[in-house]
Write an enzyme that holds these catalytic residues in place. Sequence first.
Site, PDB file in Angstrom:
ATOM      1  N   GLU A 121      19.070  60.239  18.879  1.00  0.00           N
ATOM      2  CA  GLU A 121      17.733  60.536  19.403  1.00  0.00           C
ATOM      3  C   GLU A 121      17.721  61.944  19.960  1.00  0.00           C
ATOM      4  O   GLU A 121      18.741  62.393  20.504  1.00  0.00           O
ATOM      5  CB  GLU A 121      17.370  59.580  20.533  1.00  0.00           C
ATOM      6  CG  GLU A 121      17.252  58.143  20.102  1.00  0.00           C
ATOM      7  CD  GLU A 121      16.765  57.288  21.260  1.00  0.00           C
ATOM      8  OE1 GLU A 121      15.556  57.038  21.319  1.00  0.00           O
ATOM      9  OE2 GLU A 121      17.580  56.905  22.099  1.00  0.00           O
ATOM     10  N   LYS A 178      21.511  60.191  23.178  1.00  0.00           N
ATOM     11  CA  LYS A 178      20.231  60.834  23.484  1.00  0.00           C
ATOM     12  C   LYS A 178      20.465  62.341  23.573  1.00  0.00           C
ATOM     13  O   LYS A 178      21.572  62.789  23.844  1.00  0.00           O
ATOM     14  CB  LYS A 178      19.692  60.312  24.815  1.00  0.00           C
ATOM     15  CG  LYS A 178      19.232  58.844  24.709  1.00  0.00           C
ATOM     16  CD  LYS A 178      18.348  58.449  25.858  1.00  0.00           C
ATOM     17  CE  LYS A 178      17.929  56.993  25.778  1.00  0.00           C
ATOM     18  NZ  LYS A 178      16.880  56.727  24.775  1.00  0.00           N
ATOM     19  N   LYS A 224      14.093  43.187  25.185  1.00  0.00           N
ATOM     20  CA  LYS A 224      15.466  43.516  25.509  1.00  0.00           C
ATOM     21  C   LYS A 224      15.500  44.455  26.723  1.00  0.00           C
ATOM     22  O   LYS A 224      14.477  45.088  26.988  1.00  0.00           O
ATOM     23  CB  LYS A 224      16.172  44.144  24.305  1.00  0.00           C
ATOM     24  CG  LYS A 224      15.570  45.502  23.880  1.00  0.00           C
ATOM     25  CD  LYS A 224      16.498  46.306  23.066  1.00  0.00           C
ATOM     26  CE  LYS A 224      17.285  47.272  23.906  1.00  0.00           C
ATOM     27  NZ  LYS A 224      16.554  48.423  24.441  1.00  0.00           N
ATOM     28  N   HIS A 254      20.533  47.010  18.880  1.00  0.00           N
ATOM     29  CA  HIS A 254      20.118  47.624  17.611  1.00  0.00           C
ATOM     30  C   HIS A 254      21.316  47.884  16.683  1.00  0.00           C
ATOM     31  O   HIS A 254      21.295  47.544  15.499  1.00  0.00           O
ATOM     32  CB  HIS A 254      19.400  48.951  17.850  1.00  0.00           C
ATOM     33  CG  HIS A 254      18.233  48.858  18.796  1.00  0.00           C
ATOM     34  ND1 HIS A 254      17.480  47.723  18.945  1.00  0.00           N
ATOM     35  CD2 HIS A 254      17.691  49.779  19.636  1.00  0.00           C
ATOM     36  CE1 HIS A 254      16.518  47.950  19.846  1.00  0.00           C
ATOM     37  NE2 HIS A 254      16.635  49.189  20.275  1.00  0.00           N
ATOM     38  N   LYS A 272      11.541  46.899  11.844  1.00  0.00           N
ATOM     39  CA  LYS A 272      11.388  48.100  11.016  1.00  0.00           C
ATOM     40  C   LYS A 272      11.554  47.725   9.545  1.00  0.00           C
ATOM     41  O   LYS A 272      12.496  47.024   9.185  1.00  0.00           O
ATOM     42  CB  LYS A 272      12.413  49.168  11.416  1.00  0.00           C
ATOM     43  CG  LYS A 272      12.173  49.725  12.829  1.00  0.00           C
ATOM     44  CD  LYS A 272      13.191  50.789  13.177  1.00  0.00           C
ATOM     45  CE  LYS A 272      13.107  51.192  14.634  1.00  0.00           C
ATOM     46  NZ  LYS A 272      12.135  52.239  14.932  1.00  0.00           N
ATOM     47  N   ARG A 331       0.290  44.413  38.651  1.00  0.00           N
ATOM     48  CA  ARG A 331       0.159  44.539  40.100  1.00  0.00           C
ATOM     49  C   ARG A 331      -0.977  45.460  40.520  1.00  0.00           C
ATOM     50  O   ARG A 331      -1.457  45.389  41.633  1.00  0.00           O
ATOM     51  CB  ARG A 331       1.479  45.054  40.686  1.00  0.00           C
ATOM     52  CG  ARG A 331       2.460  43.920  40.902  1.00  0.00           C
ATOM     53  CD  ARG A 331       3.823  44.439  41.228  1.00  0.00           C
ATOM     54  NE  ARG A 331       4.476  44.871  40.004  1.00  0.00           N
ATOM     55  CZ  ARG A 331       5.786  44.813  39.791  1.00  0.00           C
ATOM     56  NH1 ARG A 331       6.581  44.364  40.721  1.00  0.00           N
ATOM     57  NH2 ARG A 331       6.319  45.206  38.650  1.00  0.00           N
ATOM     58  N   HIS A 333      13.481  45.377  18.486  1.00  0.00           N
ATOM     59  CA  HIS A 333      12.419  45.936  17.635  1.00  0.00           C
ATOM     60  C   HIS A 333      12.965  46.579  16.356  1.00  0.00           C
ATOM     61  O   HIS A 333      12.220  46.806  15.410  1.00  0.00           O
ATOM     62  CB  HIS A 333      11.504  46.881  18.416  1.00  0.00           C
ATOM     63  CG  HIS A 333      12.058  48.249  18.636  1.00  0.00           C
ATOM     64  ND1 HIS A 333      12.965  48.544  19.627  1.00  0.00           N
ATOM     65  CD2 HIS A 333      11.844  49.423  17.988  1.00  0.00           C
ATOM     66  CE1 HIS A 333      13.263  49.824  19.586  1.00  0.00           C
ATOM     67  NE2 HIS A 333      12.596  50.389  18.589  1.00  0.00           N
TER      68      HIS A 333
HETATM   69  C1  BG6 Z   1      14.851  51.217  22.785  1.00  0.00           C
HETATM   70  C2  BG6 Z   1      15.723  51.887  23.830  1.00  0.00           C
HETATM   71  O1  BG6 Z   1      15.293  49.922  22.528  1.00  0.00           O
HETATM   72  O2  BG6 Z   1      14.906  51.972  21.579  1.00  0.00           O
HETATM   73  C3  BG6 Z   1      15.329  53.331  24.037  1.00  0.00           C
HETATM   74  O3  BG6 Z   1      15.601  51.177  25.063  1.00  0.00           O
HETATM   75  C4  BG6 Z   1      15.271  54.064  22.717  1.00  0.00           C
HETATM   76  O4  BG6 Z   1      16.238  53.963  24.931  1.00  0.00           O
HETATM   77  C5  BG6 Z   1      14.429  53.293  21.714  1.00  0.00           C
HETATM   78  O5  BG6 Z   1      14.734  55.348  22.946  1.00  0.00           O
HETATM   79  C6  BG6 Z   1      14.442  53.948  20.350  1.00  0.00           C
HETATM   80  O6  BG6 Z   1      13.565  53.289  19.496  1.00  0.00           O
HETATM   81  P1  BG6 Z   1      13.127  53.938  18.118  1.00  0.00           P
HETATM   82  O7  BG6 Z   1      12.339  52.877  17.444  1.00  0.00           O
HETATM   83  O8  BG6 Z   1      12.318  55.155  18.469  1.00  0.00           O
HETATM   84  O9  BG6 Z   1      14.375  54.302  17.415  1.00  0.00           O
END
Ligand code: BG6
Length: 509
Positions: A242, A364, A174, A266, A208, A67, A204
């Site tokens: 995290e 988190k 996602k 995940h 890994k 945008r 994702h």
């Molecule tokens: C994402 C989440 O899918 O994965 C985030 O939306 C999260 O909230 C992230 O921080 C963590 O990814 P990674 O690869 O750093 O473990």
Amino acid sequence: MLHTTPGPNFRPDDPGEGHSAPDVGPCALVLFGVTGDLARKKLIPAVYDLASQGLLPPTFSLVGYGRRGWDHEVFVKEVKESVQDYARTPFVESVWQELARGIRFVSGDFSDPSGFRRLRDVLRELDENHGTAGSYLFYLSVAPKAFGVICEQLSQQGLARSGRAAWPKVIIEKPFGHDLASARELNRTIETFFDAASVFRVDHYLGKEAVQNVLTLRFANRLFDALWNAEHIDHVQITMAEDIGVDGRGGYYEGVGAGRDVMQNHLLQLLALTAMERPPSFTAENIAEEKARVLSAVRIPADLSQHSARGRYGEGRLGGQKITGFLAEAGIPADSTTETYAAVRLAVDTQRWKGVPFYLRTGKRLERRVTEIAVVFKASQHVSPSELNSENALVIRIQPEQGATAHLSSKVPGRGMEIRDVTMDFNYSTAFSEESLEAYERLILDALLNDHLLFPPHREIELSWQVMDPIERYWAAAPGAPEHYQPGSWGPASGDALMTRDGRSWRRP
Ligand code: BG6
């Protein structure tokens, strides 16, 4: 590589793969959501890293759609900055110059047909002048509510299924939906415009390297394969911790929470890889079939008040820094009931896993960043519990260090017969000289190569929502806010209680 091995035998490595550059044909990657965090920190750098490893053709083109009223120069500058700040591989001017020749920007709204007409014209120009040959991969790194409208606009310009594009594909980030019903609806919308086989849904974690290694560790090692069942395994713990908070993503995170953000995808993917049966061959279809089978066998506990927990971090300190509490983050309303910590005990209703609990937790602002799968074995029958102060476990480490650790019992040197916990370690950094592709490099590359192995098919997403929906409903109906926890801790007391109630405890990674 697992996915290239047809037939009944498992071959952990195909010498043809990973040793020579795969042939990505001419193509353009069109990125929606170019100004977002993911694009800036992960996707654009991943494109550069692929280019710098010689994995993209000289005809490759990167088109941003957004945008902002940027012109070409501003976009090129933005891309360059993101590469210099976040790429994994060193900045090389010649690589950059070649990539920059194929960079374009189209300014437009997601629901604005004129923007999509400009996009179509830019793609035609690239076909003619840059050799992209009508092959387009559309990457939708945008809010889920924009998925449908973008697909429809692309279709109206003949850039989706029925259009002139030789090779239209779409990558959807996602979260795929908010629950089962919305995920189904979203899928219907997307598949109205794109062929099912050209839709790539991103989780994702599957990109890994250490996650891809789970099946190899299990099935290529009799040492583990032979013991991978309820007779020998006491329980499994899957942790994704995290230390970061919501970091400016409050607008997205509110109403999503830890359950929908990472547990539905995940963590359940890690569970599926840990618990699935051996597929007849390691093709994308056969692996997906086994994962779907195990996901449909996942059972949630009857009493979620005893076997699930959710929490929310308050303000405090972590790593010497002052931490803002979740409620004070931008985009979070004062009456928010969104959780930043979630834990649950699940069962897998198959012969192999009879009576073996799977404990999942994520949060988190926890003490440290760590993702691991801990497979905890039953105690030895030959040593009395009073002599044994350790337990056998295989810990598959996904991050930050990738590898695996076996926890074993050993005699302490000396005349006595004291037993102590020792470890046998495998680390990617010392075991291999080969470098891993970063998750997004791998996923973009695989989508360009039309390889579906690392992308969950829609069925897996539906099955994961089937597990998650009743848990989310229970949490939504529970009175009050999620339990408070301190930043830098391992989550709320109810998360620990869920384990102690079963006579177990979480590992402190
Ligand atoms: C994402 C989440 O899918 O994965 C985030 O939306 C999260 O909230 C992230 O921080 C963590 O990814 P990674 O690869 O750093 O473990």
